[in-house]
Scaffold this motif. Structure first.
Motif, mmCIF file in Angstrom:
data_model
loop_
_atom_site.group_PDB
_atom_site.id
_atom_site.type_symbol
_atom_site.label_atom_id
_atom_site.label_comp_id
_atom_site.label_asym_id
_atom_site.label_seq_id
_atom_site.Cartn_x
_atom_site.Cartn_y
_atom_site.Cartn_z
ATOM 1 N N LEU A 32 3.790 0.940 -10.503
ATOM 2 C CA LEU A 32 3.474 0.244 -9.043
ATOM 3 C C LEU A 32 2.197 0.967 -8.400
ATOM 4 O O LEU A 32 2.422 2.258 -8.147
ATOM 5 C CB LEU A 32 4.410 -0.082 -8.354
ATOM 6 N N ASP A 33 1.156 0.457 -8.467
ATOM 7 C CA ASP A 33 0.015 1.100 -7.474
ATOM 8 C C ASP A 33 0.304 0.825 -5.873
ATOM 9 O O ASP A 33 0.530 -0.332 -5.795
ATOM 10 C CB ASP A 33 -1.253 0.719 -7.905
ATOM 11 N N TRP A 34 0.148 1.722 -4.984
ATOM 12 C CA TRP A 34 0.025 1.625 -3.588
ATOM 13 C C TRP A 34 -1.122 1.310 -3.175
ATOM 14 O O TRP A 34 -2.194 1.817 -3.194
ATOM 15 C CB TRP A 34 0.572 2.873 -2.909
ATOM 16 N N ALA A 35 -1.363 0.150 -2.045
ATOM 17 C CA ALA A 35 -2.418 -0.376 -1.453
ATOM 18 C C ALA A 35 -2.541 0.444 -0.046
ATOM 19 O O ALA A 35 -3.682 0.196 0.645
ATOM 20 C CB ALA A 35 -2.133 -1.814 -1.399
ATOM 21 N N GLY A 36 -1.436 1.068 0.440
ATOM 22 C CA GLY A 36 -1.672 1.796 1.878
ATOM 23 C C GLY A 36 -0.349 1.528 2.574
ATOM 24 O O GLY A 36 0.551 0.916 2.021
ATOM 25 N N LEU A 37 -0.347 1.711 3.726
ATOM 26 C CA LEU A 37 0.708 1.632 4.652
ATOM 27 C C LEU A 37 0.481 0.423 5.673
ATOM 28 O O LEU A 37 -0.628 -0.081 5.843
ATOM 29 C CB LEU A 37 0.795 2.837 5.499
ATOM 30 N N GLY A 38 1.852 -0.032 6.098
ATOM 31 C CA GLY A 38 1.767 -1.251 7.028
ATOM 32 C C GLY A 38 2.760 -0.995 8.199
ATOM 33 O O GLY A 38 3.397 -0.043 8.100
ATOM 34 N N ARG A 39 2.774 -1.578 9.223
ATOM 35 C CA ARG A 39 3.791 -1.540 10.271
ATOM 36 C C ARG A 39 4.165 -2.840 10.774
ATOM 37 O O ARG A 39 3.825 -3.974 10.367
ATOM 38 C CB ARG A 39 2.925 -1.149 11.256
ATOM 39 N N LEU A 66 -1.188 6.602 10.532
ATOM 40 C CA LEU A 66 -1.303 5.492 9.959
ATOM 41 C C LEU A 66 -2.889 5.208 9.767
ATOM 42 O O LEU A 66 -3.372 4.958 8.755
ATOM 43 C CB LEU A 66 -0.938 4.226 10.744
ATOM 44 N N ARG A 67 -3.638 5.743 10.982
ATOM 45 C CA ARG A 67 -5.238 5.786 10.812
ATOM 46 C C ARG A 67 -5.373 6.776 9.701
ATOM 47 O O ARG A 67 -6.498 6.375 8.830
ATOM 48 C CB ARG A 67 -5.550 6.204 11.938
ATOM 49 N N GLU A 68 -4.935 8.113 9.531
ATOM 50 C CA GLU A 68 -5.447 8.859 8.528
ATOM 51 C C GLU A 68 -5.089 8.592 7.437
ATOM 52 O O GLU A 68 -5.815 8.832 6.117
ATOM 53 C CB GLU A 68 -4.861 10.214 8.996
ATOM 54 N N SER A 69 -4.163 7.828 7.147
ATOM 55 C CA SER A 69 -3.911 7.365 5.412
ATOM 56 C C SER A 69 -4.544 6.024 5.179
ATOM 57 O O SER A 69 -4.697 5.687 3.948
ATOM 58 C CB SER A 69 -2.308 6.806 5.649
ATOM 59 N N GLU A 70 -5.285 5.499 6.053
ATOM 60 C CA GLU A 70 -6.105 4.326 5.963
ATOM 61 C C GLU A 70 -7.023 4.606 4.925
ATOM 62 O O GLU A 70 -7.836 5.435 4.803
ATOM 63 C CB GLU A 70 -6.698 3.551 7.044
ATOM 64 N N GLY A 71 -7.075 3.842 3.397
ATOM 65 C CA GLY A 71 -8.140 4.083 2.416
ATOM 66 C C GLY A 71 -7.845 5.453 1.580
ATOM 67 O O GLY A 71 -8.475 5.422 0.511
ATOM 68 N N GLN A 72 -6.788 6.151 1.986
ATOM 69 C CA GLN A 72 -6.628 7.132 0.909
ATOM 70 C C GLN A 72 -5.823 6.845 -0.071
ATOM 71 O O GLN A 72 -4.894 5.957 -0.070
ATOM 72 C CB GLN A 72 -5.734 8.262 1.815
ATOM 73 N N PRO A 73 -5.818 7.505 -1.210
ATOM 74 C CA PRO A 73 -4.991 6.921 -2.467
ATOM 75 C C PRO A 73 -3.469 7.611 -2.007
ATOM 76 O O PRO A 73 -3.356 8.563 -1.775
ATOM 77 C CB PRO A 73 -5.353 7.747 -3.594
#
Length: 212
Positions: free
Chosen positions: A76-83, A172-179
């Motif tokens: 399972l690949d991760w697309a990022g974080l949500g809230r 959340l902001r810092e993780s956006e777009g990060q693998p």
């Protein structure tokens, strides 16, 4: 024990990136309650308080669901974080990780729902449906009680809550777009959850391995 608090889940080991996120969230206690890395899971179906004498039939339903879904063990690949709720204008309650492709999880959840509906007595489908998200942490409201014997002024509690939410917004902001790496899903479990002051304690009642 006459009843157990049960749910059916696809257990999900943390990737290295998610483990680092959990460590950051751990520093925000007590306003934030991160999920332990060894308890991460996708809830395919929450059953709640259930008679203990239904365990065997539920375990068989889980086996049939895994067979019917035909989903092998998968990465399972991760697309990022949500809230939740979405949008920065609402009070943050949940931080979760989003899978890039939820299709295998959706197939498993649907198969579980179908098999539960065939039981006697049947367990009807959840009207809320299934959303593939991996809960990482829950954010407590400002009205938390102070520790015993210690009175914390309300403005200090509000400040603590605001500081924690601001820190999460930054994460959340810092993780956006990060693998965020990937995780391997290998089994579906029927789990009993006991709620304790230190957090939930999970006991696996049955496990159905995914083939492959």
């Amino acid at each position: 024990m006459d009843e157990l608090r049960l749910f059916i889940a696809a257990c999900c080991p943390a990737s290295a990136a998610i483990e680092r996120l959990l460590e950051r969230l751990e520093r925000l206690r007590p306003m934030v309650s991160p999920v332990a890395a060894n308890q991460l899971h996708f809830t395919l179906r929450f059953l709640g308080q259930t008679p203990a004498d239904r365990l065997e039939s539920l375990a068989q339903a889980v086996d049939r669901a895994v067979e019917a879904a035909g989903v092998p063990a998968f990465e399972l690949d991760w697309a990022g974080l949500g809230r939740f709720p979405p949008g920065s204008g609402q009070r943050l309650r949940i931080v979760f990780a989003q899978p890039a492709d939820p299709t295998p999880l959706m197939r498993l959840a649907q198969a579980v729902s179908d098999e539960l509906a065939r039981l006697n007595p049947p367990i009807p489908p959840d009207p809320r449906g299934f959303t593939a998200h991996l809960t990482l942490a829950r954010v407590k409201p400002d009205r938390r009680r102070p520790q015993r014997g210690r009175r914390v002024p309300r403005y200090q509690r509000q400040q603590a809550g605001g500081d924690a939410r601001a820190a999460i917004e930054r994460i959340l902001r810092e993780s956006e777009g990060q693998p965020m790496g990937r995780s391997r899903i290998e089994a579906v479990r029927l789990i009993a959850s006991e709620l304790t002051p230190a957090g939930p304690v999970y006991t696996t009642c049955h496990e159905a391995a995914l083939r492959g």
